[in-house]
Design an enzyme around this catalytic site. Structure first.
Site, short mmCIF file in Angstrom:
data_model
loop_
_atom_site.label_atom_id
_atom_site.label_comp_id
_atom_site.label_asym_id
_atom_site.label_seq_id
_atom_site.Cartn_x
_atom_site.Cartn_y
_atom_site.Cartn_z
N LEU A 70 0.92 -1.24 0.02
CA LEU A 70 0.12 -0.02 0.01
C LEU A 70 0.81 1.29 -0.16
CD1 LEU A 70 -2.93 -0.90 2.35
CD2 LEU A 70 -3.14 -0.58 0.15
N GLU A 76 -6.85 3.32 0.00
CA GLU A 76 -5.15 3.33 0.30
C GLU A 76 -5.09 4.11 1.59
OE1 GLU A 76 -2.81 2.94 -3.08
OE2 GLU A 76 -4.34 1.86 -4.12
N GLY A 77 -5.92 4.20 2.32
CA GLY A 77 -5.74 5.11 3.51
C GLY A 77 -6.67 6.45 3.54
#
Length: 396
Positions: free
Chosen positions: A251, A375-376
């Site tokens: 990631l 992705e966050g």
């Protein structure tokens, strides 16, 4: 001769002179990807977005493979072995066309291929990476689950041993490339902790229904992964990928591409706003001649090029082997947030035309709403930085 006469002319497209930081090979890669996107994506992307489909994904993947854009920064196995900065420039140009195209490349190279390249066996690398680099096989990355996004340690997908085999059961959600992938890298709980598995998508019990009714990333394939007693041989496990360290490092690599890509979407909207402001007339003159419009354009330019400079700095750190995950969080948090603001400001300059697919602004703005949280999320990256700044863990 005056001092000012020795200075290069001001370039509105590159106001900080950032191109001077790039080598000729960097510029060549950037221009090649930009030309490809202009030829193969921009003429069609509004229609793809409106219909909510990416009908040419397999052809596009093969063409991207020919460009060397898949697994671009990986070395060997048919990969280009490009620098981190060169990969970032490619991400910027691809997302200037559409976030869905950059996501295709990012998931293929920075998630699926990267996982196999870093954590896989030599046999796994030889079996999959050359074909993935060529775009002959599309990959996907199964980590997020319906009930576990920001907390992957709580995933429910489970792999149990049955003799020498592994048997996987579970579900993954919001998986880019899922229903067109030939191979999936799936992360699952085991009795020994979280492990990664290389799953051929033609395996019995594997299915990937496509997710419809999206209002963001519409020119992208997004799927659910369903694993129902999927039986895999012992060598399907990634031998070096144990615990959350494996998927989180993947990631981080993908987030780095987002740091650049978000600025591509922002640049597209900024350029559309400048062009519109110079041609749209109100009260007898172009709206670009009014102070409030120029203030907006100036603020947009400042944040756009600061973001590109930040991306370039992080790329140089990655090339030097000195880029920390917290610094990637810094870049994603800032650049995606500022890109969204640039898109929204561009929409105000275009007025009602800003919501039309004849212009790229609303398409980029809605795409970036997904980029903001995948992705966050913003909150997760704030907490990553908060922990780094204070030494105190506020996650739990």
């Amino acid at each position: 001769m005056s001092e000012s006469s020795k200075l290069p002319p001001f370039d509105p497209a590159d106001p900080l002179g950032l191109d001077e930081l790039l080598e000729p090979e960097d510029l060549g890669i950037r221009d090649t990807v930009r030309a490809w996107a202009a030829d193969r994506v921009l003429p069609h992307v509004a229609e793809w977005y409106e219909k909510g489909e990416l009908p040419e994904i397999r052809e596009l993947a093969r063409e991207l493979g020919e460009l060397g854009a898949l697994g671009m920064s990986l070395k060997g196995y048919g990969c280009a072995g490009a620098s981190a900065v060169q990969y970032g420039l490619a991400c910027l140009e691809l997302e200037a066309a559409d976030s869905g195209i950059r996501s295709l490349v990012s998931v293929q190279g920075s998630l699926a291929m990267y996982a196999i390249h870093r954590f896989g066996s030599e046999a796994q690398k030889q079996q999959w990476l050359p074909r993935m680099a060529a775009g002959e096989v599309i990959g996907c990355f199964g980590l997020t689950e319906p009930d576990h996004g920001s907390d992957p340690a709580s995933m429910r997908t489970y792999a149990k041993r049955d003799g020498t085999d592994w048997v996987l059961n579970g579900r993954k959600m919001w998986i880019t490339n899922g229903s067109v992938a030939g191979v999936a890298v799936v992360w699952a709980q085991t009795e020994d902790g979280i492990r990664g598995f290389v799953v051929p998508t033609d395996s019995a019990g594997f299915s990937a229904p496509e997710i419809k009714h999206k209002w963001s990333l519409r020119a992208s394939v997004t799927s659910e992964l369903v694993l129902d007693e999927v039986r895999l041989p012992a060598d399907a496990v990634l031998p070096e990928g144990t615990g959350l360290r494996g998927p989180l490092s993947c990631l981080s690599h993908a987030r780095y591409g987002i740091v650049w890509g978000a600025m591509g979407a922002a640049r597209s909207c900024f350029e559309a706003a400048v062009d519109y402001a110079k041609s749209r007339e109100q009260f007898g003159r172009p709206i670009g001649g009014f102070q409030l419009t120029q203030a907006k354009l100036a603020d947009m330019a400042v944040e756009l090029h600061k973001g590109i400079l930040l991306a370039h700095h992080l790329g140089r750190r990655m090339d030097a082997g000195r880029l920390r995950p917290e610094q990637v969080s810094f870049g994603k948090l800032n650049n995606v947030r500022e890109a969204i603001e640039i898109c929204r400001t561009a929409r105000t300059i275009l007025g009602a035309n800003g919501i039309s697919l004849e212009y790229p602004v609303m398409r980029h703005a809605t795409n970036l709403e997904s980029v903001l949280t995948y992705e966050g999320t913003v909150e997760m990256h704030q907490l990553v930085l908060g922990k780094a700044l204070t030494g105190l863990d506020a996650f739990r």
